[in-house]
Design a protein around this motif. Structure first.
Motif, mmCIF file in Angstrom:
data_model
loop_
_atom_site.group_PDB
_atom_site.id
_atom_site.type_symbol
_atom_site.label_atom_id
_atom_site.label_comp_id
_atom_site.label_asym_id
_atom_site.label_seq_id
_atom_site.Cartn_x
_atom_site.Cartn_y
_atom_site.Cartn_z
ATOM 1 N N ALA A 1 -4.428 -5.515 4.385
ATOM 2 C CA ALA A 1 -4.055 -5.439 2.973
ATOM 3 C C ALA A 1 -3.651 -3.995 2.669
ATOM 4 O O ALA A 1 -4.244 -3.055 3.200
ATOM 5 C CB ALA A 1 -5.230 -5.842 2.091
ATOM 6 N N VAL A 2 -2.660 -3.825 1.833
ATOM 7 C CA VAL A 2 -2.204 -2.481 1.466
ATOM 8 C C VAL A 2 -3.173 -1.888 0.451
ATOM 9 O O VAL A 2 -3.443 -2.489 -0.585
ATOM 10 C CB VAL A 2 -0.774 -2.535 0.896
ATOM 11 C CG1 VAL A 2 -0.351 -1.171 0.369
ATOM 12 C CG2 VAL A 2 0.198 -3.044 1.949
ATOM 13 N N SER A 3 -3.710 -0.703 0.765
ATOM 14 C CA SER A 3 -4.631 -0.046 -0.162
ATOM 15 C C SER A 3 -3.977 1.114 -0.911
ATOM 16 O O SER A 3 -4.460 1.519 -1.958
ATOM 17 C CB SER A 3 -5.883 0.441 0.568
ATOM 18 O OG SER A 3 -5.545 1.381 1.559
ATOM 19 N N ALA A 4 -2.894 1.658 -0.374
ATOM 20 C CA ALA A 4 -2.181 2.748 -1.052
ATOM 21 C C ALA A 4 -0.809 2.905 -0.420
ATOM 22 O O ALA A 4 -0.623 2.633 0.770
ATOM 23 C CB ALA A 4 -2.956 4.058 -0.941
ATOM 24 N N VAL A 5 0.153 3.359 -1.220
ATOM 25 C CA VAL A 5 1.496 3.677 -0.750
ATOM 26 C C VAL A 5 1.746 5.127 -1.129
ATOM 27 O O VAL A 5 1.699 5.471 -2.308
ATOM 28 C CB VAL A 5 2.555 2.737 -1.385
ATOM 29 C CG1 VAL A 5 3.945 3.093 -0.898
ATOM 30 C CG2 VAL A 5 2.226 1.281 -1.080
#
Length: 108
Positions: free
Chosen positions: A80-84
């Motif tokens: 899962a993406v937690s930060a960009v």
């Protein structure tokens, strides 16, 4: 300064094929560098192994990728993406959380 021709950089030997599924169901496949450095924080007599997963990729490839609404697959594992984190030059770090990868080590 925005770099414009990064394709050559992302075709290296260690570049991985990444598939991202955006919130609207759109699938996108692109090349990125995957990094999973292991950390071992200590809590008194206990050591907990964990990893800080991230992708380094081109900003154009991750347009629309957002925190917690995008699923990413690398080498068959889901994250899962937690930060960009764009760096302003056309390269982005995408921080990932493993969806079910937890290891606890107890030192006796």
């Amino acid at each position: 300064m925005m770099l414009t021709d990064l394709d050559g950089f992302f075709t290296g030997l260690d570049a991985k094929d990444v598939t991202a599924v955006l919130a609207d169901g759109t699938r996108r496949t692109f090349k990125a560098y995957f990094d999973a450095p292991y950390l071992e924080p200590r809590l008194e007599d206990f050591a907990v192994e964990t990893a800080a997963y991230k992708l380094t990729c081109q900003a154009r490839d991750v347009a629309g990728v957002t925190r917690k609404s995008t699923a990413v697959w690398v080498d068959g594992a889901e994250y899962a993406v937690s930060a960009v984190r764009p760096d302003g030059t056309g390269i982005v770090e995408v921080m990932l959380d493993a969806t079910c990868d937890v290891t606890v080590q107890v030192d006796w």
